[in-house]
Design a protein around this motif. Structure first.
Motif, mmCIF file in Angstrom:
data_model
loop_
_atom_site.group_PDB
_atom_site.id
_atom_site.type_symbol
_atom_site.label_atom_id
_atom_site.label_comp_id
_atom_site.label_asym_id
_atom_site.label_seq_id
_atom_site.Cartn_x
_atom_site.Cartn_y
_atom_site.Cartn_z
ATOM 1 N N THR A 74 0.840 -1.194 0.000
ATOM 2 C CA THR A 74 0.000 0.000 0.000
ATOM 3 C C THR A 74 0.877 1.247 0.000
ATOM 4 O OG1 THR A 74 -1.707 -1.169 1.261
ATOM 5 C CG2 THR A 74 -1.808 1.241 1.239
ATOM 6 N N THR A 75 0.680 2.105 -0.988
ATOM 7 C CA THR A 75 1.469 3.336 -1.038
ATOM 8 C C THR A 75 0.931 4.356 -0.041
ATOM 9 O OG1 THR A 75 0.086 4.383 -2.726
ATOM 10 C CG2 THR A 75 1.910 2.984 -3.499
ATOM 11 N N ARG A 101 -2.201 6.196 -1.377
ATOM 12 C CA ARG A 101 -3.414 5.380 -1.303
ATOM 13 C C ARG A 101 -3.895 5.261 0.138
ATOM 14 N NH1 ARG A 101 -3.218 -0.093 -4.574
ATOM 15 N NH2 ARG A 101 -3.095 1.478 -6.225
ATOM 16 N N PHE A 102 -2.953 5.116 1.061
ATOM 17 C CA PHE A 102 -3.308 4.998 2.475
ATOM 18 C C PHE A 102 -3.955 6.287 2.978
ATOM 19 C CE2 PHE A 102 -2.442 5.257 7.027
ATOM 20 C CZ PHE A 102 -2.822 3.998 7.466
ATOM 21 N N LYS A 138 -7.446 6.594 1.692
ATOM 22 C CA LYS A 138 -8.332 5.638 2.353
ATOM 23 C C LYS A 138 -8.715 6.102 3.748
ATOM 24 C CE LYS A 138 -8.504 0.767 3.794
ATOM 25 N NZ LYS A 138 -7.739 -0.511 3.845
ATOM 26 N N PHE A 156 5.917 2.994 1.061
ATOM 27 C CA PHE A 156 4.983 1.878 1.188
ATOM 28 C C PHE A 156 4.738 1.562 2.659
ATOM 29 C CE2 PHE A 156 6.562 1.326 -3.091
ATOM 30 C CZ PHE A 156 5.421 0.958 -3.799
#
Length: 329
Positions: free
Chosen positions: A12-13, A16-17, A20, A196
């Motif tokens: 998970t980059t 993206r985290f 989210k 990541f």
């Protein structure tokens, strides 16, 4: 190519985290998410410069002193410039207060957030290839957007932080941060240029077997600190002191331990800065299940009175901090 490598997930980059988790922010309109991205980007640039140390002329003192009267290293100045530029261009921060600058840098924009930052903690250790770091705090401004930033916007208690974190430039580069919903760590993958998720939901052990303090100043410690150091020695608690706050803190966060920088004869109010170092790390350690105190008060409840205010610091595993400060009772 080996099947195991083909099947290995990338992970998970950071972007993206953040996306989210954006709904966890109290003010989920995107600005705070962008601020974290700006800080991460500046961290990549500073990491690149640190990795050049020794190859080009960017190590050693620059020949000037910062507002605290400390000799500035070349990389102190470089890191300060990089973070201020990144945060200025991002447009989400209205003001920056830095350990390297005497006054507020008012960015004169429509930003809603104030950043307090130590651009390069432990920079004198770069000459000997020891890990260093960046520490940052994010606060929501009090005064109306579009008006000049005031001292009241900056001098907020640590418990008012909306986010805080640090970057560690070591054998790998990591970004660790919290927005008040736990602590997560991201490792930088230089070939892809991405952070990541490598350490989700970080927690510090409730107790530990490491104490971190500069025992060279032992004779000038207050009596309660001397008593705690003797307790550690008599109970086979190991001493580990790198001399880079972020590196010492990060090790203790992962493995359990306590970091202490007490008041001394040379620094009766302590040496570490409340706004630039202590508040951020206290927020992180509490979110991870640890504790932080100045020996009598919870760090996050201390009202700052000036930008470069110093305080003693006892931070780390909860049981170890409680034991250390019990000698003050």
């Amino acid at each position: 190519m080996e099947d195991s490598r083909i099947a290995l997930p990338i992970g998970t980059t950071l972007d993206r985290f953040i996306k989210k988790k954006q709904d966890e922010f109290q003010y989920a309109t995107g600005e705070l998410s962008q601020l974290l991205r700006d800080i991460a980007l500046a961290g990549k640039v500073v990491n690149r410069e640190i990795n050049k140390a020794g190859l080009i002329n960017i190590i050693g003192p620059i020949g000037s002193q910062n507002v605290q009267g400390e000799d500035q290293q070349k990389l102190d100045v470089l890191a300060n410039i990089r973070f201020i530029r990144a945060l200025t261009k991002g447009g989400e921060a209205c003001a920056i207060v830095s350990e390297e600058d005497e006054e507020i840098t008012d960015l004169e924009n429509e930003g809603k957030y104030v950043i307090a930052i130590d651009p390069l903690d432990g920079s004198s250790n770069i000459d000997v290839n020891v890990s260093v770091g960046t520490i940052f705090s994010i606060y929501r401004r009090f005064t109306p957007v579009g008006t000049p930033v005031t001292k009241e916007d900056v001098l907020q208690k640590g418990q008012e932080q909306v986010a805080a974190g640090y970057l560690l430039y070591g054998s790998s580069t990591m970004l660790v941060y919290t927005t008040g919903h736990g602590v997560n760590g991201f490792t930088y993958e230089p070939s892809l240029g991405e952070y990541f998720l490598s350490h989700p939901d970080m927690t510090i052990p409730e107790d530990g077997k490491v104490y971190s303090i500069n025992e060279g100043s032992y004779n000038s410690f207050e009596e309660p600190v001397k008593e705690y150091v003797e307790y550690c020695k008599s109970n086979s608690i190991s001493a580990r002191y790198i001399g880079s706050l972020v590196a010492d803190f990060h090790r203790n966060l992962l493995k359990g331990g306590i970091y202490i920088y007490p008041s001394t004869e040379a620094s009766p109010a302590g040496k570490l800065r409340l706004l630039y170092e202590c508040n951020a790390l206290a927020f992180i350690v509490e979110q991870a299940g640890g504790d932080a105190s100045d020996g009598g008060r919870r760090i996050l409840e201390i009202q700052p009175e000036e930008f470069h205010q110093r305080v003693p610091l006892f931070i780390g595993s909860k049981k170890m901090v409680e034991k250390a400060i019990s000698y003050y009772d």
